[in-house]
Motif scaffolding. Sequence first.
Motif, PDB file in Angstrom:
ATOM      1  N   ARG A   1      79.167  -5.212  52.351  1.00 42.89           N
ATOM      2  CA  ARG A   1      80.618  -5.272  52.138  1.00 42.89           C
ATOM      3  C   ARG A   1      81.421  -4.738  53.308  1.00 42.89           C
ATOM      4  NH1 ARG A   1      80.582  -2.761  46.264  1.00 42.89           N
ATOM      5  NH2 ARG A   1      78.907  -1.679  47.322  1.00 42.89           N
ATOM      6  N   SER A   2      80.908  -3.739  53.997  1.00 40.77           N
ATOM      7  CA  SER A   2      81.665  -3.179  55.121  1.00 40.77           C
ATOM      8  C   SER A   2      81.236  -3.776  56.467  1.00 40.77           C
ATOM      9  CB  SER A   2      81.512  -1.661  55.155  1.00 40.77           C
ATOM     10  OG  SER A   2      80.165  -1.321  55.375  1.00 40.77           O
ATOM     11  N   ALA A   3      80.325  -4.738  56.429  1.00 39.90           N
ATOM     12  CA  ALA A   3      79.872  -5.377  57.669  1.00 39.90           C
ATOM     13  C   ALA A   3      81.000  -6.208  58.273  1.00 39.90           C
ATOM     14  CB  ALA A   3      78.670  -6.275  57.386  1.00 39.90           C
ATOM     15  N   PRO A   4      81.059  -6.283  59.594  1.00 40.41           N
ATOM     16  CA  PRO A   4      82.077  -7.122  60.242  1.00 40.41           C
ATOM     17  C   PRO A   4      81.661  -8.598  60.184  1.00 40.41           C
ATOM     18  CG  PRO A   4      80.772  -5.988  61.898  1.00 40.41           C
ATOM     19  CD  PRO A   4      80.292  -5.509  60.560  1.00 40.41           C
ATOM     20  N   TRP A   5      82.217  -9.327  59.237  1.00 35.58           N
ATOM     21  CA  TRP A   5      81.930 -10.755  59.078  1.00 35.58           C
ATOM     22  C   TRP A   5      82.805 -11.550  60.027  1.00 35.58           C
ATOM     23  CZ3 TRP A   5      78.109 -12.738  56.059  1.00 35.58           C
ATOM     24  CH2 TRP A   5      77.510 -11.869  55.152  1.00 35.58           C
TER      25      TRP A   5
ATOM     26  N   ASP B   1      73.716  -3.614  51.278  1.00 37.71           N
ATOM     27  CA  ASP B   1      75.164  -3.680  51.043  1.00 37.71           C
ATOM     28  C   ASP B   1      75.864  -4.089  52.339  1.00 37.71           C
ATOM     29  OD1 ASP B   1      77.761  -3.423  50.273  1.00 37.71           O
ATOM     30  OD2 ASP B   1      77.648  -1.287  49.830  1.00 37.71           O
TER      31      ASP B   1
ATOM     32  N   ASP C   1      82.303 -12.774  47.761  1.00 33.51           N
ATOM     33  CA  ASP C   1      81.618 -11.880  46.833  1.00 33.51           C
ATOM     34  C   ASP C   1      80.333 -12.492  46.288  1.00 33.51           C
ATOM     35  OD1 ASP C   1      83.547  -9.847  47.056  1.00 33.51           O
ATOM     36  OD2 ASP C   1      84.837 -10.883  45.626  1.00 33.51           O
TER      37      ASP C   1
END
Length: 61
Positions: A4-8, A2, A40
């Motif tokens: 989603r909370s990674a710093p992209w 997962d 997404d």
Amino acid sequence: MDLRSAPWRKASRSHEEGDACIEVASAPGIVAIRDSKNPDGSEVIIDHEEARTFSRIIKSL
């Protein structure tokens, strides 16, 4: 995994008005790559050595 909370972060050669932008995120042992227009959607996940090789190849083009 997962991410989603990674710093992209957007690739440094991407343009705000461009249509060919990628984003990358780094986590322990991996680097993830995704299409910035479709956050997404799926990611390509590679290890750090593969990411270094990929970066060298892209820079040589």
